[in-house]
Design a protein around this motif. Structure first.
Motif, short mmCIF file in Angstrom:
data_model
loop_
_atom_site.label_atom_id
_atom_site.label_comp_id
_atom_site.label_asym_id
_atom_site.label_seq_id
_atom_site.Cartn_x
_atom_site.Cartn_y
_atom_site.Cartn_z
N UNK A 180 3.09 3.74 -10.44
CA UNK A 180 1.99 2.91 -9.96
C UNK A 180 1.48 1.96 -11.04
N UNK A 181 1.53 2.37 -12.29
CA UNK A 181 1.06 1.49 -13.37
C UNK A 181 1.85 0.18 -13.42
N UNK A 225 -2.39 -1.05 -3.15
CA UNK A 225 -3.49 -0.23 -2.64
C UNK A 225 -3.01 1.21 -2.53
N UNK A 226 -3.72 2.15 -3.15
CA UNK A 226 -3.37 3.56 -3.12
C UNK A 226 -4.38 4.32 -2.27
N UNK A 227 -3.89 5.09 -1.30
CA UNK A 227 -4.74 5.95 -0.47
C UNK A 227 -4.23 7.37 -0.62
N UNK A 242 -7.24 6.66 -10.95
CA UNK A 242 -7.31 5.27 -10.49
C UNK A 242 -6.40 4.37 -11.31
N UNK A 243 -5.09 4.51 -11.18
CA UNK A 243 -4.18 3.71 -12.00
C UNK A 243 -3.93 2.33 -11.42
N UNK A 244 -4.48 2.07 -10.22
CA UNK A 244 -4.36 0.74 -9.61
C UNK A 244 -5.75 0.18 -9.38
N UNK A 299 0.85 -1.19 0.00
CA UNK A 299 0.00 0.00 0.00
C UNK A 299 0.88 1.23 0.00
N UNK A 300 0.34 2.32 -0.53
CA UNK A 300 1.02 3.61 -0.56
C UNK A 300 0.03 4.67 -0.10
N UNK A 301 0.43 5.48 0.88
CA UNK A 301 -0.41 6.58 1.37
C UNK A 301 0.27 7.89 0.98
#
Length: 446
Positions: free
Chosen positions: A252-253, A259-261, A279-281, A225-227
């Protein structure tokens, strides 16, 4: 490897229970390595698959963490004291620019909005079984998200940004998973991630947001995940620029399962345009709090995201608090529609103070950063000395230790309580407090 302690048990559940008991009793210390699977299986006279199952149970319960070839280790304990508790005792007569609060003078009065919400409630009482999200709040929130280019998705309402982030992380991750977070970054998030049994991975940033190469390194290293803070990043004031957003989307692609927040807590009090990454993920969430612009006690944040994420978050919410008070939701609706707050004027006021302090510090030879919001970050070689000297000079600032993992030391100044006449004095105090300290090697935000 374990000193004098010997793990016992024949079944996976027995082995896991023994290790967990030993960790709780302090017989196994945080960071201590556990025996390799086959070694422990041989010692206990059981199949290696039994030990593997025991280790999986321990990992899922947040007792141990596994690191591939590095083996399994007892997880570090979450900090018993939150970073926010690392506050400076401010004596009488000392100017407090450490607390990270908005300017009360820029917060809207709540009386009429609360009264209007009460009148609505009298006509349309909130009862069990109703939609957890007020329809008008959802409509207004979705329109604002559309205007900023945030992708379509269901709308939920949570009790602030941290509540939303916690629920999204819990919806997808398991104890032991790694989460990439900004460093320096929001202290509450730095506490939350390990408290959930997750492993924080620091991501360096500059004034335009997380560095693409740092994000790539974290994701390639296994972060699930990345915040990212969109604007008004705490403590540095960073804001994701359009160019940086394009670069991060490319990273991110290559990791579509991450998970992207995105946390846009500065909405309503910043004038930097939003540059969303979604929304690339496949799984993503975007959260917007009203605390900074309308008041910290309005514990409400709007959340949107992909359908699976939102279904999991809202489903779990129904099993706990159920919903955020519709009285509170209707209060926010009235605040949004009454025109009682002028977001552009609020952003301008904070921006003028922040920019003036950054200019004053830079003109005096001190590196300072703050692109949005009301935080200014000043790298220093010795936080303790800088904080102590500033306190002696009549200024309380926040030590960077509240916001750092591996980033270089610094101090955070909040401009919310500063007037034009205070800028020069504050800058002079910082110069006097840091000018004679030994220099440190160049780092991010140096």
């Amino acid at each position: 490897m374990l000193g004098e302690y010997r793990i016992v048990g024949r079944r996976a559940s027995e082995i896991a229970a023994d290790v967990e008991r030993a960790v709780g009793a302090g017989e196994l210390e945080p960071g201590q390595a556990l025996p390799p699977l086959r070694e422990l299986a041989s010692e206990l006279g059981v199949n290696p698959n039994t030990v593997a199952a025991a280790y999986r149970l321990l990992r899922d319960r947040g007792v141990i963490e596994t690191g591939g070839r590095r083996g399994s280790r007892v997880r570090p304990r979450p900090a018993s004291t939150a970073r926010d508790a690392q506050r400076i005792d401010v004596p009488a007569g000392v100017r407090d620019i450490s607390d990270g609060n908005p300017d009360p003078a820029l917060l809207p009065p709540l009386g009429e909005a609360l009264a209007a919400a009460a009148r609505d409630h009298a006509e349309r009482p909130s009862l069990y079984g109703q939609d957890p999200v007020d329809p008008e709040l959802a409509r207004l929130a979705r329109a604002a998200l559309d205007a900023d280019g945030v992708p379509q998705g269901p709308v939920g309402v949570l009790s602030g940004s941290l509540d939303a982030i916690e629920r999204v992380l819990a919806a997808h991750l398991r104890p032991g998973d790694a989460v990439a977070i900004e460093d320096p970054g929001w202290g509450a998030l730095l506490d939350l991630v390990p408290a959930l049994g997750l492993r924080p991975v620091p991501v360096a940033l500059d004034d335009d947001g997380p560095l693409p190469e740092a994000v790539e390194s974290a994701l390639a290293g296994g972060a699930r995940a990345l915040v990212v803070t969109c604007r008004a990043q705490n403590p540095t004031g960073a804001a994701v620029s359009a160019e940086r957003a394009r670069a991060l989307r490319e990273v991110l692609r290559a990791h579509p399962s991450v998970l992207l927040i995105e946390d846009d807590h500065g909405h309503g009090m910043v004038d930097v345009p939003l540059a969303p990454l979604s929304p690339v993920v496949g799984h993503w969430a975007f959260v917007r709090s009203v605390a900074k612009a309308y008041g910290p006690d309005l514990r409400l944040a709007v959340l949107t995201g992909d359908a699976v994420t939102m279904d999991r978050v809202r489903g779990r919410q129904r099993l706990g608090p159920g919903w955020v008070s519709r009285l509170l939701q209707r209060t926010v609706v009235h605040l949004w529609t009454s025109g009682v707050l002028d977001p552009a004027a609020v952003a301008r006021s904070y921006g003028e103070r922040r920019d003036a302090l950054v200019r004053a510090l830079r003109s005096r030879g001190v590196a300072a950063h703050g692109r949005s919001g009301f935080s200014v970050w000043v790298p220093v070689p010795d936080e303790t000395a800088a904080v102590a000297r500033l306190l002696h000079a009549g200024w309380a600032v926040a030590p960077g230790a509240r916001f750092r993992m591996s980033a270089a030391p610094g101090i955070r100044l909040t401009v919310s309580r500063l007037g034009p006449a205070d800028i020069g004095a504050a800058a002079d105090a910082v110069v006097a407090a840091t000018g004679s300290l030994p220099s440190s090697p160049g780092r991010r935000y140096d």
